[in-house]
Scaffold this active site. Sequence first.
Site, PDB file in Angstrom:
ATOM      1  N   ARG A   1       0.831  -1.209   0.000  1.00  0.00           N
ATOM      2  CA  ARG A   1       0.000   0.000   0.000  1.00  0.00           C
ATOM      3  C   ARG A   1       0.863   1.256   0.000  1.00  0.00           C
ATOM      4  O   ARG A   1       0.436   2.318  -0.407  1.00  0.00           O
ATOM      5  CB  ARG A   1      -0.862   0.048   1.276  1.00  0.00           C
ATOM      6  CG  ARG A   1      -2.076  -0.816   1.274  1.00  0.00           C
ATOM      7  CD  ARG A   1      -2.681  -0.873   2.665  1.00  0.00           C
ATOM      8  NE  ARG A   1      -3.091   0.427   3.216  1.00  0.00           N
ATOM      9  CZ  ARG A   1      -4.237   1.029   2.935  1.00  0.00           C
ATOM     10  NH1 ARG A   1      -5.072   0.486   2.111  1.00  0.00           N
ATOM     11  NH2 ARG A   1      -4.537   2.195   3.489  1.00  0.00           N
TER      12      ARG A   1
ATOM     13  N   ARG B   1       9.644   5.595  -3.273  1.00  0.00           N
ATOM     14  CA  ARG B   1       9.959   6.539  -4.360  1.00  0.00           C
ATOM     15  C   ARG B   1      11.402   6.958  -4.354  1.00  0.00           C
ATOM     16  O   ARG B   1      11.962   7.212  -3.294  1.00  0.00           O
ATOM     17  CB  ARG B   1       9.151   7.824  -4.137  1.00  0.00           C
ATOM     18  CG  ARG B   1       7.827   7.774  -4.771  1.00  0.00           C
ATOM     19  CD  ARG B   1       7.248   9.173  -4.824  1.00  0.00           C
ATOM     20  NE  ARG B   1       5.832   9.004  -4.613  1.00  0.00           N
ATOM     21  CZ  ARG B   1       5.182   9.467  -3.573  1.00  0.00           C
ATOM     22  NH1 ARG B   1       5.820  10.172  -2.662  1.00  0.00           N
ATOM     23  NH2 ARG B   1       3.908   9.236  -3.466  1.00  0.00           N
TER      24      ARG B   1
ATOM     25  N   ARG C   1      -8.792  -6.025  13.372  1.00  0.00           N
ATOM     26  CA  ARG C   1      -8.017  -5.263  14.346  1.00  0.00           C
ATOM     27  C   ARG C   1      -8.895  -4.106  14.743  1.00  0.00           C
ATOM     28  O   ARG C   1      -9.610  -3.535  13.921  1.00  0.00           O
ATOM     29  CB  ARG C   1      -6.726  -4.723  13.725  1.00  0.00           C
ATOM     30  CG  ARG C   1      -5.655  -5.732  13.585  1.00  0.00           C
ATOM     31  CD  ARG C   1      -5.218  -6.363  14.873  1.00  0.00           C
ATOM     32  NE  ARG C   1      -4.400  -5.457  15.694  1.00  0.00           N
ATOM     33  CZ  ARG C   1      -4.047  -5.735  16.943  1.00  0.00           C
ATOM     34  NH1 ARG C   1      -4.459  -6.849  17.529  1.00  0.00           N
ATOM     35  NH2 ARG C   1      -3.276  -4.890  17.609  1.00  0.00           N
TER      36      ARG C   1
ATOM     37  N   ARG D   1       0.347   6.101  16.440  1.00  0.00           N
ATOM     38  CA  ARG D   1       0.550   7.434  15.876  1.00  0.00           C
ATOM     39  C   ARG D   1      -0.238   8.473  16.649  1.00  0.00           C
ATOM     40  O   ARG D   1      -1.150   8.147  17.407  1.00  0.00           O
ATOM     41  CB  ARG D   1       0.193   7.480  14.395  1.00  0.00           C
ATOM     42  CG  ARG D   1      -1.178   6.932  14.063  1.00  0.00           C
ATOM     43  CD  ARG D   1      -1.353   6.787  12.531  1.00  0.00           C
ATOM     44  NE  ARG D   1      -2.538   6.001  12.248  1.00  0.00           N
ATOM     45  CZ  ARG D   1      -2.838   5.497  11.054  1.00  0.00           C
ATOM     46  NH1 ARG D   1      -2.042   5.696  10.033  1.00  0.00           N
ATOM     47  NH2 ARG D   1      -3.932   4.792  10.868  1.00  0.00           N
TER      48      ARG D   1
ATOM     49  N   GLU E   1      -3.352   7.068  18.910  1.00  0.00           N
ATOM     50  CA  GLU E   1      -4.031   5.903  18.350  1.00  0.00           C
ATOM     51  C   GLU E   1      -3.367   4.617  18.837  1.00  0.00           C
ATOM     52  O   GLU E   1      -2.175   4.422  18.624  1.00  0.00           O
ATOM     53  CB  GLU E   1      -3.959   6.014  16.821  1.00  0.00           C
ATOM     54  CG  GLU E   1      -4.747   4.973  16.091  1.00  0.00           C
ATOM     55  CD  GLU E   1      -4.819   5.255  14.587  1.00  0.00           C
ATOM     56  OE1 GLU E   1      -4.850   6.446  14.180  1.00  0.00           O
ATOM     57  OE2 GLU E   1      -4.816   4.296  13.828  1.00  0.00           O
TER      58      GLU E   1
ATOM     59  N   TYR F   1     -10.122  -4.488   3.112  1.00  0.00           N
ATOM     60  CA  TYR F   1      -9.362  -3.327   3.573  1.00  0.00           C
ATOM     61  C   TYR F   1      -9.531  -2.251   2.501  1.00  0.00           C
ATOM     62  O   TYR F   1      -8.659  -2.022   1.677  1.00  0.00           O
ATOM     63  CB  TYR F   1      -7.896  -3.765   3.731  1.00  0.00           C
ATOM     64  CG  TYR F   1      -6.931  -2.808   4.403  1.00  0.00           C
ATOM     65  CD1 TYR F   1      -7.314  -1.555   4.855  1.00  0.00           C
ATOM     66  CD2 TYR F   1      -5.608  -3.197   4.594  1.00  0.00           C
ATOM     67  CE1 TYR F   1      -6.396  -0.711   5.463  1.00  0.00           C
ATOM     68  CE2 TYR F   1      -4.681  -2.364   5.208  1.00  0.00           C
ATOM     69  CZ  TYR F   1      -5.086  -1.124   5.630  1.00  0.00           C
ATOM     70  OH  TYR F   1      -4.177  -0.297   6.225  1.00  0.00           O
TER      71      TYR F   1
ATOM     72  N   ASP G   1     -10.130   1.452   0.835  1.00  0.00           N
ATOM     73  CA  ASP G   1      -9.990   2.902   0.967  1.00  0.00           C
ATOM     74  C   ASP G   1     -11.331   3.530   0.595  1.00  0.00           C
ATOM     75  O   ASP G   1     -12.156   2.898  -0.069  1.00  0.00           O
ATOM     76  CB  ASP G   1      -8.899   3.412   0.022  1.00  0.00           C
ATOM     77  CG  ASP G   1      -7.499   3.111   0.547  1.00  0.00           C
ATOM     78  OD1 ASP G   1      -7.355   2.978   1.774  1.00  0.00           O
ATOM     79  OD2 ASP G   1      -6.565   3.003  -0.263  1.00  0.00           O
TER      80      ASP G   1
HETATM   81  N1  UDP Z   1       3.747   1.086   7.784  1.00  0.00           N
HETATM   82  C1  UDP Z   1       4.930   0.998   8.482  1.00  0.00           C
HETATM   83  N2  UDP Z   1       5.456   2.128   9.057  1.00  0.00           N
HETATM   84  C2  UDP Z   1       4.842   3.337   8.950  1.00  0.00           C
HETATM   85  C3  UDP Z   1       3.645   3.416   8.214  1.00  0.00           C
HETATM   86  C4  UDP Z   1       3.116   2.273   7.656  1.00  0.00           C
HETATM   87  O1  UDP Z   1       5.500  -0.059   8.621  1.00  0.00           O
HETATM   88  O2  UDP Z   1       5.355   4.305   9.511  1.00  0.00           O
HETATM   89  C5  UDP Z   1       3.197  -0.153   7.189  1.00  0.00           C
HETATM   90  C6  UDP Z   1       2.373  -0.939   8.183  1.00  0.00           C
HETATM   91  O3  UDP Z   1       2.599  -2.303   7.922  1.00  0.00           O
HETATM   92  C7  UDP Z   1       0.965  -0.597   7.831  1.00  0.00           C
HETATM   93  C8  UDP Z   1       1.040  -0.425   6.327  1.00  0.00           C
HETATM   94  O4  UDP Z   1       2.325   0.125   6.113  1.00  0.00           O
HETATM   95  O5  UDP Z   1       0.074  -1.608   8.211  1.00  0.00           O
HETATM   96  C9  UDP Z   1      -0.040   0.443   5.745  1.00  0.00           C
HETATM   97  O6  UDP Z   1      -0.007   1.703   6.340  1.00  0.00           O
HETATM   98  P1  UDP Z   1      -1.112   2.773   6.121  1.00  0.00           P
HETATM   99  O7  UDP Z   1      -0.594   4.027   6.689  1.00  0.00           O
HETATM  100  O8  UDP Z   1      -1.534   2.728   4.699  1.00  0.00           O
HETATM  101  O9  UDP Z   1      -2.281   2.202   7.031  1.00  0.00           O
HETATM  102  P2  UDP Z   1      -3.654   2.917   7.408  1.00  0.00           P
HETATM  103  O10 UDP Z   1      -3.461   4.394   7.222  1.00  0.00           O
HETATM  104  O11 UDP Z   1      -4.684   2.318   6.494  1.00  0.00           O
HETATM  105  O12 UDP Z   1      -3.851   2.545   8.818  1.00  0.00           O
END
Ligand code: UDP
Length: 369
Positions: free
Chosen positions: A172, A176, A249, A280, A300, A348, A350
């Site tokens: 996901r 880059r 989850r 976060r 969170e 999952y 978006d």
């Molecule tokens: N992820 C990570 N470190 C970060 C941000 C994301 O390892 O700092 C990984 C983690 O496995 C997560 C996945 O990337 O489950 C997807 O993150 P995303 O931010 O897309 O999740 P969401 O915002 O849907 O909770």
Amino acid sequence: MKKYDYLIVGAGLYGAVFAHQARKRCKTCLVIDKRTHIAGNIYTYNCEGINVHQYGAHIFHTNNKEVWDYVNQFAEFNRYTNSPVANYKGEIYNLPFNMNTFNKMWGVVTPRQAKEKIEQQKSAAGITAPKNLEEQAISLVGTDIYEKLIRHYTGKQWGRPCTELPAFIIKRLPVRFTYDNNYFNALYQGIPVGGYTRMVENMLGDTEVRLGIDYLENKAQLDALAEKTVYTGPVDAYFDYSLGALEYRSVRFETEVLDTDNYQGNAVVNYTDGETPYTRIIEHKHFEFGTQEKTVISREYSAEWSVGDEPYYPVNDDKNGKLYAEYKTLADREENVIFGGRLGEYRYYDMDKVIEAALTVAQKEFGIK
Ligand code: UDP
């Protein structure tokens, strides 16, 4: 003749889009929700003049022009671009993984140097065909980034080690080789001015909505009201968990109003170490460039889920995938019921994909876009 053409269970995004499309065809709908508010998990409320995302941050992004035009009928979107930063024991890194991250981690300056570094770490780890999230992550960005920015964050978020998680979760995230901190590759991105609740309110328009109603507890009575049901609740709950419970989850938020105008300087800061118990901190005002005197933050925490808790993320591993497939067979046999949305389809999703799916189903039902 029943009173309504459609009973829509769930006043979230899927239900609201479906209701809007139905109304265009002069169909009558009744929307119900267990909660006492509309908008499902994209619900926002006003606190100190700030739109607070009660069920977690939602940043709208899509590559689909049709979906983008669709949502813009209901809200004006601002120019917010998601650029989270990761805090690893006080070291700050840009996300998603890009040249800024690589430069901070290794001091490399050119894309070629960054690629060489990743290649060295990948071959040192001996990975050829990644078979889980850990191997996938190392092969994409190397061991250092995996250890500091992925391993613990992912472990906290999913409550299990990266070696037990499917590789696709990490896909996901863009990797880059440019100095671009935009988290999404999407063509269109922004936050609805005035909050998501107002956007959903506009989608629902004058459709009848009844809140605080539990569908499954009053199923027979509610089904009797409409020709067809659109069900956006958990698919396993619909069948009374007869094949077992699908896993999710859950997330818990600790929200606080602080007497400062700027707490962390960014809307999203990920805590990627193993010790910090939360994943976060969201500072809501930054989604809308707020200049209020106070600020609202949410810590969170990722949580285990058990029946009765708020389901957030479907756990799309093999075990749950198989169980969902069995529920899907049952769902397909339910005449006059459409299962939709993140919980109804156990995906999952978006937001843009939810809208796309609801529009596609509505098109099949009504023959219009
Ligand atoms: N992820 C990570 N470190 C970060 C941000 C994301 O390892 O700092 C990984 C983690 O496995 C997560 C996945 O990337 O489950 C997807 O993150 P995303 O931010 O897309 O999740 P969401 O915002 O849907 O909770």
